[in-house]
Write a protein that holds these residues in place. Sequence first.
Motif, PDB file in Angstrom:
ATOM      1  N   ALA A 247      26.750 -11.210 -18.629  1.00 36.63           N
ATOM      2  CA  ALA A 247      27.359 -12.526 -18.802  1.00 36.63           C
ATOM      3  C   ALA A 247      27.927 -12.679 -20.206  1.00 36.63           C
ATOM      4  N   ARG A 263      34.966 -14.376 -13.952  1.00 36.36           N
ATOM      5  CA  ARG A 263      33.844 -14.229 -14.868  1.00 36.36           C
ATOM      6  C   ARG A 263      32.540 -14.613 -14.213  1.00 36.36           C
ATOM      7  N   LEU A 265      30.044 -16.447 -14.989  1.00 36.45           N
ATOM      8  CA  LEU A 265      29.608 -17.424 -15.983  1.00 36.45           C
ATOM      9  C   LEU A 265      28.146 -17.755 -15.758  1.00 36.45           C
ATOM     10  N   ILE A 266      27.419 -17.864 -16.855  1.00 36.75           N
ATOM     11  CA  ILE A 266      26.055 -18.311 -16.666  1.00 36.75           C
ATOM     12  C   ILE A 266      25.996 -19.798 -16.914  1.00 36.75           C
ATOM     13  N   LYS A 267      25.190 -20.443 -16.111  1.00 37.04           N
ATOM     14  CA  LYS A 267      25.049 -21.886 -16.210  1.00 37.04           C
ATOM     15  C   LYS A 267      24.056 -22.216 -17.320  1.00 37.04           C
TER      16      LYS A 267
END
Lengths: 321, 323
Positions: A247, A263, A265-267
């Motif tokens: 990430a 991507r 994406l990390i939350k």
Amino acid sequence: MANLIEVKNLKKYFKTNRGLLHAVDDVSFSIEKGKTLGVVGESGCGKSTLGRTVIHLHEKTSGEIWFEGKDISDVNKQQLKDLREDMQMIFQDPFSSLNPRMSVSQLIAEPLLIYKKCGSRQELEERVTKLMDTVGLAQRLYNSYPHELDGGRRQRIGIARALALEPKFIVCDEPVSALDVSIQAQIINLMQDLQEEHQLTYMFITHDMSVVRHISDDIMVMYLGMMVEFCDSEEIFHNRFHPYTKALLDAVPIPTVKAKKERRLIKGEITSPINPGNECRFAKRCPYADEACFASTPAAEEVCPGHFVACHHVREINNLK
Amino acid sequence: MSKILEIKDLTIHYVTDDEVVKAVNDISITLEEGESLGLVGETGAGKTTTAMGILGLVPNPPGKIIGGEVIYKGKNLLKLSEAEMRKIRGHEISMIFQDPMTALNPVLTVGDQIMEVIRLHQKVSKAEAMKRAMDMMEMVGIEGGRCNEYPHQFSGGMKQRIVIAIALACNPSLLIADEPTTALDVTIQAQVLDLIDNLKKKFNTSLLLITHDLGVVAEVCDKVAIVYAGRIVEYGNLESIYNNPKHPYTNGLFGSIPDFSKKAHRLNPIRGLMPDPSNLPEGCAFAERCPNATDECRKRQPPVVEVEPGHSVRCLMFEKEGR
């Protein structure tokens, strides 16, 4: 080649009103002589604390530090002073790390005076002049003050100060983060030249992925005080195994057209390192997390030679044996 | 598409007793509806001053708008009175500031701060404004229920989201973002950039993005203007600038960034430093650092040359090629 520095199970906890802050938690690594270890991670992941603890700017909570085959985990004041000759630091902010009331020559001469390296005034001046040449500072700046100089030149003073005692090991804490790209490139080149010339060993702390890849031989990725991945700098750009590393690298904006990719994406955001439970610290943001991740903290394991990952599910996620 | 913003030959100087700092010199850009333009340059290149000039926020004294026009939807903003300007700011043109830590008022709740801009520009009741503020917070990914909390209770990335919520609260036609992600970590930066991109598409907002990061520009912008010492040295769409950079400064910038995809042994930095904006040379400001500089470069200001349609360069090397 022999390891110049070896760190085993280093821990650094800070006491806060809300509990113990685990800034560095059980980190082990080693750096060979003449090599560079890049330490990356987001703000608050403990990378600066790690660098400072290694050179005894913070007192460690537990763990061992070995330098040139000697255990330097516990040293007294005099031993520490001797040690500092060999271990120096370049600081992040060239605006606040220099005493504004000292001139360029005084700043560079300071370590030489403290360690009584020069017998005469003339010798001192020669050494300072030579150091200014080495880091690319013009002689006309000899009597200038830091506020008269731009960030790049100030950082050169910081480098000259770190080099003055001819150390073997330098911890560079975000040395180029405060600089513009064109100046940043000049400083990176300078640091690489110096490394070759003086056989220096660097621990290079940064949050900038492209810089770290450029300068490092090995890379360590940190998250909330723990090492999540450690491997060769080439390897990490081709085979990254930890979900956080993936990430992190996906999030780096790349200056080419059509680099817009899907991507992962990390939350969410980095959680608090105060009194962490016995769980994977990345679990709350990890797309692969399950009960096992919340039940115990994963230890680093060697998934392939020289490549360490701390993740319970590293094999399933990456289809490894 | 229609032009939403046109800046013509904008020149802003900071005049003090001892010196004149030429921060912005003859900057011209156009922005269509729904388009995003990246203004790229190093510290002190005049990027932020340009943005302040558009919004009429250049502190005077010492700042002085020497000449030029800022035409927004057919109106010259520089000719408007302060009262008229105040109606535009935050309503039609709004700005996201660089540092979310200092852009918010620490003694007001975030809900109140979002409400403030809504109540200022639209005639709505307090309860309605609060509801809208909570909707805005939900839109930028923060629970609306947290509207009674104070800025210090939020993390850096969340504060920047609040700043974005304030900027978008009145649904502006033009959004100026001054280094919106510089203070943030990469994973948070990616979240915020995605958010800006989505909201921009949803509301067809035009964006002027000020940054020093060529990677961020590549992700968000359609057009790029490279600024050096207060002048636009290269201007064009994203593809032409990134795939076919002409100006030696643009090339130098690309050479200074470590390549993420392959490992080079050495970087190719631009030698030297940016000239002092209070003491700009007569000729090309980049001449001192330029590998191709000739005597002529030091004598006269290079003209703007269009090297291909929509791609212009301010460099003497291309003077003959131009049309």
